[in-house]
Design an enzyme around this catalytic site. Structure first.
Site, mmCIF file in Angstrom:
data_model
loop_
_atom_site.group_PDB
_atom_site.id
_atom_site.type_symbol
_atom_site.label_atom_id
_atom_site.label_comp_id
_atom_site.label_asym_id
_atom_site.label_seq_id
_atom_site.Cartn_x
_atom_site.Cartn_y
_atom_site.Cartn_z
ATOM 1 N N SER A 10 0.842 -1.201 0.000
ATOM 2 C CA SER A 10 0.000 0.000 0.000
ATOM 3 C C SER A 10 0.876 1.248 0.000
ATOM 4 O O SER A 10 0.502 2.285 -0.525
ATOM 5 C CB SER A 10 -0.842 0.016 1.271
ATOM 6 O OG SER A 10 0.023 0.024 2.402
ATOM 7 N N TYR A 41 -4.066 0.038 3.669
ATOM 8 C CA TYR A 41 -4.845 -1.164 3.387
ATOM 9 C C TYR A 41 -5.543 -1.716 4.638
ATOM 10 O O TYR A 41 -6.492 -2.500 4.540
ATOM 11 C CB TYR A 41 -3.923 -2.277 2.855
ATOM 12 C CG TYR A 41 -3.634 -2.254 1.375
ATOM 13 C CD1 TYR A 41 -4.236 -1.349 0.506
ATOM 14 C CD2 TYR A 41 -2.740 -3.181 0.833
ATOM 15 C CE1 TYR A 41 -3.951 -1.361 -0.857
ATOM 16 C CE2 TYR A 41 -2.461 -3.203 -0.527
ATOM 17 C CZ TYR A 41 -3.061 -2.294 -1.375
ATOM 18 O OH TYR A 41 -2.778 -2.324 -2.712
ATOM 19 N N SER A 42 -5.037 -1.337 5.789
ATOM 20 C CA SER A 42 -5.434 -1.928 7.072
ATOM 21 C C SER A 42 -6.907 -2.326 7.185
ATOM 22 O O SER A 42 -7.233 -3.443 7.547
ATOM 23 C CB SER A 42 -5.078 -0.947 8.190
ATOM 24 O OG SER A 42 -5.414 -1.463 9.439
ATOM 25 N N CYS A 73 3.293 -7.117 1.637
ATOM 26 C CA CYS A 73 2.269 -6.555 2.517
ATOM 27 C C CYS A 73 1.500 -7.711 3.158
ATOM 28 O O CYS A 73 0.958 -8.560 2.441
ATOM 29 C CB CYS A 73 1.324 -5.712 1.670
ATOM 30 S SG CYS A 73 -0.133 -5.160 2.553
ATOM 31 N N ASN A 74 1.478 -7.741 4.474
ATOM 32 C CA ASN A 74 0.756 -8.820 5.170
ATOM 33 C C ASN A 74 -0.750 -8.704 4.964
ATOM 34 O O ASN A 74 -1.435 -9.697 4.767
ATOM 35 C CB ASN A 74 1.040 -8.762 6.674
ATOM 36 C CG ASN A 74 2.478 -9.076 7.012
ATOM 37 O OD1 ASN A 74 2.791 -10.177 7.427
ATOM 38 N ND2 ASN A 74 3.381 -8.129 6.813
ATOM 39 N N CYS A 184 3.501 -6.491 9.933
ATOM 40 C CA CYS A 184 3.194 -5.525 8.875
ATOM 41 C C CYS A 184 4.552 -5.071 8.368
ATOM 42 O O CYS A 184 5.456 -4.788 9.174
ATOM 43 C CB CYS A 184 2.415 -4.343 9.456
ATOM 44 S SG CYS A 184 2.303 -2.927 8.332
ATOM 45 N N THR A 185 4.698 -4.997 7.055
ATOM 46 C CA THR A 185 6.031 -4.708 6.505
ATOM 47 C C THR A 185 6.511 -3.292 6.831
ATOM 48 O O THR A 185 7.698 -3.002 6.708
ATOM 49 C CB THR A 185 6.042 -4.935 4.986
ATOM 50 O OG1 THR A 185 4.979 -4.160 4.387
ATOM 51 C CG2 THR A 185 5.846 -6.397 4.643
HETATM 52 N N1 DGL Z 1 2.553 -2.792 4.850
HETATM 53 C C1 DGL Z 1 1.295 -3.403 4.896
HETATM 54 C C2 DGL Z 1 1.260 -4.697 5.668
HETATM 55 O O1 DGL Z 1 2.246 -5.381 5.707
HETATM 56 C C3 DGL Z 1 0.037 -2.590 4.830
HETATM 57 C C4 DGL Z 1 -0.150 -1.477 5.753
HETATM 58 C C5 DGL Z 1 -1.443 -0.730 5.450
HETATM 59 O O2 DGL Z 1 -1.527 -0.110 4.405
HETATM 60 O O3 DGL Z 1 -2.352 -0.803 6.266
HETATM 61 O O4 DGL Z 1 0.269 -5.080 6.219
#
Ligand code: DGL
Length: 265
Positions: A10, A41-42, A73-74, A184-185
């Site tokens: 994201s 994205y959360s 992204c998780n 979360c990355t």
């Molecule tokens: N970096 C993302 C992850 O690993 C997304 C973070 C987001 O946009 O909420 O979940």
């Protein structure tokens, strides 16, 4: 042949995965897309995450033959992998919370999953916990604020420590928590700050190196088929905004030649 590897997230959190991979594979051809039109994205619906994943990969693959896609992204990985794998023939690598190594390393058998609101609720994650951490207490902390704090750090270099402290306050007095999964990355980018605020936590589990190893193995199994590529590392975004020029400079510091807007129309 240099393999062409696309990573997407994201925002810029996926750069933590890119960073680990490029240490193992410094000469690969890297493309990185951040979906700023849908950041964060959360709390996005599963449908939106799937639609965006397919659109982004499809669009970039039209111009740049891909050898591999890494969903860096998780939040997306817990949902979009089947959809991507059914549409594209190259390997799709996901990033999912490292429950198994955390359960193995924890001495108190109390582990914390620090991830987005979406990730902590996903059935995929519940299954991982069932499978690998049955003998542990797993505390879940789902946060969107921490993603925003990190994104701000990348843009400005500043961490809002008061806001960060608010996010993790409930863990500061936890009696047995000794292991935290950075699920979360974005979060490895505030690992130091988290370590300072959670001094009783001995292990912070960051998935970067595990993913880098997986990518190396997959590339041996599926060597690059690309014959036509100019090899320039390029970053993409999905929305033009006033931050574009600043973000381009940041991406250049991470080794990308330029930032392009992905045009879906
Ligand atoms: N970096 C993302 C992850 O690993 C997304 C973070 C987001 O946009 O909420 O979940």
């Amino acid at each position: 042949m240099k393999p062409t590897i696309l990573l997407y997230d994201s925002g810029m959190g996926g750069l933590t995965i890119y960073d680990a991979i490029r240490q193992t594979l410094p000469n690969a051809h890297y493309l990185y897309c951040f979906d700023n039109a849908y950041f964060p994205y959360s709390e996005r619906s599963e449908n939106v995450l799937i639609e965006q994943a397919v659109k982004i990969v499809q669009k970039i693959a039209e111009k740049h033959p891909l050898d591999m896609v890494i969903v860096a992204c998780n939040t997306a990985s817990t949902v979009v992998l089947p959809a991507l794998r059914s549409r594209f023939s190259f390997p799709i690598v996901g990033t999912v919370p490292a429950i198994k190594p955390a359960a193995a390393i924890s001495e108190s058998k109390t582990i914390g999953l620090l991830a987005t609101k979406g990730t902590v609720e996903r059935p995929y994650v519940t299954e991982l916990i069932e499978k690998y951490a049955k003998n542990c207490v797993v505390e879940k902390l789902g946060t969107t604020a921490l993603v925003e704090i990190v994104e701000e750090k990348i843009r400005t270099g500043q961490v809002n420590l008061a806001r960060l402290q608010e996010v993790i306050a409930e863990w500061q007095t936890h009696p047995t928590l000794d292991t935290v999964i950075l699920g979360c990355t974005h979060f490895p980018l505030v690992k130091q700050e988290l370590q300072q605020m959670l001094p009783n936590v001995k292990y912070f589990i960051d998935p970067g190196n595990g993913i880098a190893n997986r990518v190396s193995v997959l590339l041996q199994e599926f060597p690059s088929k690309n014959t036509q590529q100019n090899g320039e590392n390029i970053a993409f975004c999905t929305k033009m905004d006033e931050e574009f020029a600043k973000r381009e400079v940041i991406m250049q510091q991470w080794g990308f030649k330029r930032l392009e807007l992905l045009n879906f129309s």
